[in-house]
Design a protein around this motif. Sequence first.
Motif, PDB file in Angstrom:
ATOM      1  N   PRO A  28      43.218  91.564  -1.190  1.00  0.00           N
ATOM      2  CA  PRO A  28      43.808  90.557  -0.670  1.00  0.00           C
ATOM      3  C   PRO A  28      42.713  89.439   0.112  1.00  0.00           C
ATOM      4  CG  PRO A  28      45.275  91.873   0.253  1.00  0.00           C
ATOM      5  CD  PRO A  28      44.494  92.532  -0.930  1.00  0.00           C
ATOM      6  N   MET A  29      41.529  90.412   0.725  1.00  0.00           N
ATOM      7  CA  MET A  29      40.299  89.594   1.309  1.00  0.00           C
ATOM      8  C   MET A  29      39.339  89.366   0.414  1.00  0.00           C
ATOM      9  SD  MET A  29      37.869  91.041   4.265  1.00  0.00           S
ATOM     10  CE  MET A  29      39.491  90.947   5.596  1.00  0.00           C
ATOM     11  N   ALA A  30      39.059  90.088  -0.522  1.00  0.00           N
ATOM     12  CA  ALA A  30      38.316  89.781  -1.791  1.00  0.00           C
ATOM     13  C   ALA A  30      38.782  89.198  -2.118  1.00  0.00           C
ATOM     14  CB  ALA A  30      38.098  91.453  -2.431  1.00  0.00           C
ATOM     15  N   LEU A  31      39.247  88.819  -2.925  1.00  0.00           N
ATOM     16  CA  LEU A  31      40.560  87.329  -3.536  1.00  0.00           C
ATOM     17  C   LEU A  31      39.635  86.429  -2.828  1.00  0.00           C
ATOM     18  CD1 LEU A  31      43.722  89.425  -5.011  1.00  0.00           C
ATOM     19  CD2 LEU A  31      41.671  88.543  -6.017  1.00  0.00           C
ATOM     20  N   ILE A  32      40.449  86.679  -1.807  1.00  0.00           N
ATOM     21  CA  ILE A  32      40.478  84.885  -0.790  1.00  0.00           C
ATOM     22  C   ILE A  32      38.587  84.490  -0.712  1.00  0.00           C
ATOM     23  CG2 ILE A  32      40.529  83.862   1.183  1.00  0.00           C
ATOM     24  CD1 ILE A  32      42.609  83.768  -0.098  1.00  0.00           C
ATOM     25  N   PHE A  33      37.337  85.239  -0.430  1.00  0.00           N
ATOM     26  CA  PHE A  33      36.962  85.047  -1.007  1.00  0.00           C
ATOM     27  C   PHE A  33      35.694  84.209  -1.713  1.00  0.00           C
ATOM     28  CE2 PHE A  33      35.617  87.669   3.987  1.00  0.00           C
ATOM     29  CZ  PHE A  33      35.158  86.801   4.398  1.00  0.00           C
ATOM     30  N   GLY A  34      36.181  85.268  -2.941  1.00  0.00           N
ATOM     31  CA  GLY A  34      36.280  84.779  -4.139  1.00  0.00           C
ATOM     32  C   GLY A  34      36.486  83.814  -4.741  1.00  0.00           C
ATOM     33  N   ALA A  35      37.950  83.326  -4.647  1.00  0.00           N
ATOM     34  CA  ALA A  35      38.569  81.812  -4.694  1.00  0.00           C
ATOM     35  C   ALA A  35      37.611  80.832  -3.405  1.00  0.00           C
ATOM     36  CB  ALA A  35      40.189  81.898  -4.555  1.00  0.00           C
ATOM     37  N   LEU A  41      39.347  74.981   2.872  1.00  0.00           N
ATOM     38  CA  LEU A  41      39.614  75.870   2.658  1.00  0.00           C
ATOM     39  C   LEU A  41      40.291  77.756   3.182  1.00  0.00           C
ATOM     40  CD1 LEU A  41      38.483  76.343  -1.122  1.00  0.00           C
ATOM     41  CD2 LEU A  41      40.663  75.128  -0.735  1.00  0.00           C
ATOM     42  N   SER A  42      39.395  77.547   3.726  1.00  0.00           N
ATOM     43  CA  SER A  42      39.196  79.211   5.062  1.00  0.00           C
ATOM     44  C   SER A  42      40.594  78.875   6.006  1.00  0.00           C
ATOM     45  CB  SER A  42      37.884  79.292   5.333  1.00  0.00           C
ATOM     46  OG  SER A  42      37.482  78.131   6.053  1.00  0.00           O
ATOM     47  N   LEU A  43      40.636  77.014   6.841  1.00  0.00           N
ATOM     48  CA  LEU A  43      41.989  76.448   7.703  1.00  0.00           C
ATOM     49  C   LEU A  43      42.787  77.059   6.702  1.00  0.00           C
ATOM     50  CD1 LEU A  43      39.951  73.464   8.692  1.00  0.00           C
ATOM     51  CD2 LEU A  43      40.575  75.893  10.636  1.00  0.00           C
ATOM     52  N   ILE A  44      42.927  76.078   6.109  1.00  0.00           N
ATOM     53  CA  ILE A  44      44.053  76.739   4.802  1.00  0.00           C
ATOM     54  C   ILE A  44      44.542  78.637   4.989  1.00  0.00           C
ATOM     55  CG2 ILE A  44      45.838  76.960   2.668  1.00  0.00           C
ATOM     56  CD1 ILE A  44      43.718  74.257   2.056  1.00  0.00           C
ATOM     57  N   ALA A 103      46.278  88.265   9.082  1.00  0.00           N
ATOM     58  CA  ALA A 103      46.272  87.946  10.476  1.00  0.00           C
ATOM     59  C   ALA A 103      44.506  87.844  10.442  1.00  0.00           C
ATOM     60  CB  ALA A 103      46.140  87.873  11.876  1.00  0.00           C
ATOM     61  N   GLN A 104      43.956  88.980  10.122  1.00  0.00           N
ATOM     62  CA  GLN A 104      42.530  89.737   9.821  1.00  0.00           C
ATOM     63  C   GLN A 104      41.623  89.142   8.498  1.00  0.00           C
ATOM     64  OE1 GLN A 104      42.222  93.891   8.726  1.00  0.00           O
ATOM     65  NE2 GLN A 104      39.856  93.586   8.209  1.00  0.00           N
ATOM     66  N   ILE A 105      42.608  89.212   8.078  1.00  0.00           N
ATOM     67  CA  ILE A 105      42.369  87.996   6.606  1.00  0.00           C
ATOM     68  C   ILE A 105      41.671  86.735   7.087  1.00  0.00           C
ATOM     69  CG2 ILE A 105      42.319  86.664   4.518  1.00  0.00           C
ATOM     70  CD1 ILE A 105      43.943  90.026   3.697  1.00  0.00           C
ATOM     71  N   GLY A 106      42.437  86.322   7.788  1.00  0.00           N
ATOM     72  CA  GLY A 106      42.867  84.431   7.752  1.00  0.00           C
ATOM     73  C   GLY A 106      40.931  84.329   9.182  1.00  0.00           C
ATOM     74  N   SER A 107      40.901  85.417  10.538  1.00  0.00           N
ATOM     75  CA  SER A 107      39.971  85.045  11.321  1.00  0.00           C
ATOM     76  C   SER A 107      38.585  85.703  10.638  1.00  0.00           C
ATOM     77  CB  SER A 107      41.139  85.874  12.621  1.00  0.00           C
ATOM     78  OG  SER A 107      40.028  87.144  12.102  1.00  0.00           O
ATOM     79  N   THR A 108      38.842  86.439   9.900  1.00  0.00           N
ATOM     80  CA  THR A 108      36.925  86.212   8.950  1.00  0.00           C
ATOM     81  C   THR A 108      36.866  85.382   8.120  1.00  0.00           C
ATOM     82  OG1 THR A 108      38.142  89.070   9.053  1.00  0.00           O
ATOM     83  CG2 THR A 108      36.192  89.138   7.774  1.00  0.00           C
ATOM     84  N   VAL A 109      37.607  85.486   7.248  1.00  0.00           N
ATOM     85  CA  VAL A 109      37.325  84.421   6.671  1.00  0.00           C
ATOM     86  C   VAL A 109      36.848  82.697   6.544  1.00  0.00           C
ATOM     87  CG1 VAL A 109      38.520  82.245   4.794  1.00  0.00           C
ATOM     88  CG2 VAL A 109      38.618  85.117   4.272  1.00  0.00           C
ATOM     89  N   ILE A 110      37.549  82.488   8.299  1.00  0.00           N
ATOM     90  CA  ILE A 110      36.984  81.875   8.506  1.00  0.00           C
ATOM     91  C   ILE A 110      35.398  81.524   9.641  1.00  0.00           C
ATOM     92  CG2 ILE A 110      38.293  81.753  11.054  1.00  0.00           C
ATOM     93  CD1 ILE A 110      38.754  78.388  10.435  1.00  0.00           C
ATOM     94  N   THR A 111      35.510  82.648  10.384  1.00  0.00           N
ATOM     95  CA  THR A 111      34.256  83.018  10.940  1.00  0.00           C
ATOM     96  C   THR A 111      33.576  83.138  10.080  1.00  0.00           C
ATOM     97  OG1 THR A 111      35.232  84.116  12.649  1.00  0.00           O
ATOM     98  CG2 THR A 111      33.299  84.309  12.501  1.00  0.00           C
TER      99      THR A 111
END
Length: 431
Positions: free
Chosen positions: A123-130, A358-361, A374-382
Motif C-alpha cells: 500500500p505504501m509503495a503504491l502511494i509513493f508511485g502514484a 496529494l500527500s495531505l489527502i 496512519a503510518q503510511i500517512g505520516s511517512t508519505v507527507i514527511t
Amino acid sequence: MTDIAAFVHHLPPLLIIGAMTGTAFYIGKGMKFIRLPSIIGFMVTGVILGPSLFSILSEELQGNLSFITDIALSFVALSIGLELSFNSLRKQGSGIITVIFTESFLAFLLVTSLVYLLTRDLPMALIFGAIAPASAPAGTVAVIQEYRARGKLTSALYAVVGFDDGLGIIIFGFASAAAKSLLAAETGGQMDSALHLFLEPLIEIAAAAGIGAALGFVFCFLAKKLSSPKDIFILTFAVMLTATGLCKVLDVSLILTNMIIGIIIVNTQTSKMIHQVKDELEGLMPLIFVLFFVLAGANLHVQALPSLGILGLLYAVSRSAGLMGGAYVGSILGKLDENTKKYLGMGILSQAGVAIGLSLIVKQQFSPLGEHGAQIGSTVITTVTATCIFFELIGPVLTKIALERAGEIRDSSGVKQVRHPKHSRKRKPSA
C-alpha cells in the motif's frame, strides 16, 4: 527570531506582502549574476522569511494568503491551456501523447517497485508511485516565460507538464483506492470492486473537464461582445476565479479545469482575441510568480531535509530516473526531434504543490484506517515534503539548462541565442 516573529505578528499583512514582494524581486534579479532563474531567488526569499528561519511568513499568515497560491496555479494552468492548440499538437504528432504516458507510467512503476523492494509494504509503495508523476507546472512555465523560450522543446514542455498532471491525478485515484482496499482487507474488511476503483478518479477528471469546458464556452460567448483588451482580461479573470472557486467547493483539480478553459479559448477564438488574452496575462504573470514562489519557499521546511533517509533518497532518484527515462523512451517511440529526446526529461522534474496536496489527502484519508494507515500517512507527507525542497530547487535550474542546450532561449530583445558548437575553430587556410 522569536522576538522578530512576535513583532511582525502585529504588522498589517499588506505591509508584509509589500516588503516581501520587493525583497523577493531584487533577490530574484540577483540570481542572474550566478546564471540561475529568478524563481530560485523568490523561493530562497520565502525560505528566509518562512518558519525555517525568521517566521515572518508564519503558518497562520500563509494560511490567510493561500488564495494567492490558488490564483497563481489557476493562471499557470490557463497559460498552459492557451499554448495547446490542436493545430500545434497535430504538428507535434501523436508522439507527445506517447511521451506523456511513458514518463508518467514509468515513474509510477519504477517508484512503486523500488519502494516495495525496500519496505515490503505494497500500500505504501503504491502511494509513493502514484504521487511520483505529479509535476509542478508553475516552475517550468516560469522559466519558459522568463527566458522567452520558443521552439519544439518548449512546445513539448507545455504539453507534458499540462497533461501529465491530469494523468497523474487518474493514476493517484486508482492507486490510492487500491491501497485503501488492501488496508481494509488487512483489518478484516471487504476489498472494493474493480468498478469502484475506476469510477472515483474518472468522475473527478470528468467533473474538472466539464466545468472547464462549460466556463470556457461561456467566456467565448461573452468575449465576442467585447473589444477592449482590458475588458477581455477582466472577463478572463472573472471566469478563472469562478472556475477555481467551484473546484475548491467540489474538490476537483483546479489545474485541469483552468487548463481546459485555456484549450477551449485557443481552439475556438480568433488569433486577435487569443493574443489579447495572452498579452494581458503576460503583463501580470511576473508578479504572480513572485508571490507564488515566495509562498512556496515559505512552505519548504528545510528542517525536514534530515528526515529524508534512504526512503526519501530512493524516491527522489527513482522518480527522476522514471520521468527522464520515460520521456526519452517516449520521444524515441513517438519519433520526436533530437533536442526533445535529449532534454525533455530535464524540464519536467519540478514537484511541489500538487504532490504535497496529494500527500495531505493521503494523511487525511489513511489515518482513520488503523495503525498501518496512519503510518503510511505520516511517512508519505514527511518524505514528499522533504523531497519537494530538492525538486523545487533543482527543477527550474535543469529546465533552464535544457532550454539553453536546445537553443530555444531568447535574449531580452527576443532574439534566439545560438549555441556555438564546441569545436568551431577556424581552419587554417591551405598553403
